[in-house]
Design an enzyme around this catalytic site. Structure first.
Site, mmCIF file in Angstrom:
data_model
loop_
_atom_site.group_PDB
_atom_site.id
_atom_site.type_symbol
_atom_site.label_atom_id
_atom_site.label_comp_id
_atom_site.label_asym_id
_atom_site.label_seq_id
_atom_site.Cartn_x
_atom_site.Cartn_y
_atom_site.Cartn_z
ATOM 1 N N ASP A 1 0.999 -1.160 0.220
ATOM 2 C CA ASP A 1 -0.115 0.097 0.025
ATOM 3 C C ASP A 1 0.755 1.123 -0.051
ATOM 4 O O ASP A 1 1.978 1.291 0.564
ATOM 5 C CB ASP A 1 -0.849 -0.010 1.304
ATOM 6 C CG ASP A 1 -1.774 -1.169 1.409
ATOM 7 O OD1 ASP A 1 -2.177 -1.693 0.505
ATOM 8 O OD2 ASP A 1 -2.034 -1.447 2.531
HETATM 9 N N1 URA Z 1 -1.245 -5.931 3.950
HETATM 10 C C1 URA Z 1 -1.682 -4.689 3.751
HETATM 11 O O1 URA Z 1 -2.452 -4.530 4.416
HETATM 12 N N2 URA Z 1 -0.870 -3.665 3.276
HETATM 13 C C2 URA Z 1 0.211 -4.014 2.395
HETATM 14 O O2 URA Z 1 0.743 -3.120 2.149
HETATM 15 C C3 URA Z 1 0.751 -5.504 2.658
HETATM 16 C C4 URA Z 1 0.249 -6.310 3.348
#
Ligand code: URA
Length: 234
Positions: free
Chosen positions: A104
């Site tokens: 993310d």
């Molecule tokens: N899980 C998440 O919630 N975000 C990420 O970036 C990776 C795994």
């Protein structure tokens, strides 16, 4: 860089005179173009050399490890946001690297990039179940019931059932989470399902490969043995 005739001798275990005859006969191509010059210098890690149309010594896959900072989206291009590709040094930009899976925008840490499509698919395939380990800071404190719920396989708010995962509480508002799949916002949604809203998330390891001491925003190429380790080949 290596001479083309030496590359072919080594790859085919043929003599230099046999190799020169192949070259003279126009049976060898480099990056799709017929080549007759035995002394031509090639980059053996990148050149695509064929004999009678068949690839000789397939070009080596390149895999890079990036320590992603927050604020960059995992995409090759985006009209509005800064992408992880902007963190690559200029000499890597023409390589057509693609991110392996995604983090993310707010998540930091280990992100792999590769120019090898087959390797990319092996790494992201749910069948391979490569474990990914995260450090999370969150509201509340995780306890034994949360650990058991992760181990049993959590059901998320939208009904998605997750594979069993590992939750290791580190104390007040901090945990390590290991997951074996890569669903959208997975770790954030899993912790939220237990009332532990994430305020910070960092990926620290993928398979046997750890982020180590690589500085935030920095990138380095993986060695052959690290790629094998990642693929569980050793
Ligand atoms: N899980 C998440 O919630 N975000 C990420 O970036 C990776 C795994």
């Amino acid at each position: 860089m290596v001479r083309l005739d030496k590359f072919l001798c080594d790859a085919l275990a043929d003599t230099r005179s046999q190799v020169r005859a192949m070259l003279r006969a126009g049976r060898v191509t480099v990056d799709g173009t017929p080549e007759t010059d035995a002394g031509r210098k090639i980059d053996e890690s990148a050149a695509h050399v064929c004999l009678d149309g068949r690839t000789i010594g397939a070009p080596r896959a390149h895999v890079y490890l990036l320590n992603k900072p927050a604020g960059y989206v995992t995409a090759t291009c985006d009209a509005r946001e800064k992408t992880v590709m902007e963190l690559l040094p200029p000499d890597l930009r023409p390589m057509r690297l693609r991110p392996v899976g995604r983090l993310d925008k707010a998540t930091e840490g280990l992100l792999l990039l590769t120019d090898d499509g087959e390797l990319l698919h092996r790494l992201i395939s749910p069948r391979n179940r490569v474990p990914k380990r995260y450090y999370a800071r969150h509201e509340g404190t995780a306890g034994a019931e949360d650990v058991a719920a992760f181990a049993a396989g959590l059901t998320l708010g939208d009904g998605t059932v997750c594979l069993p995962a590992k939750l290791e509480p580190l104390g007040e508002g901090e945990s390590l989470v290991t997951v074996f799949e890569g669903r959208y916002h997975q770790v954030r949604r899993m912790l939220a399902a237990r009332g532990l809203r994430v305020t910070y998330l960092e990926r620290r390891a993928e398979g046997a490969l750890a982020l180590g001491t690589l500085a935030r925003g920095a990138v380095r190429e993986l060695r052959e043995e690290e790629i094998s380790l990642l693929l569980g080949e050793e």
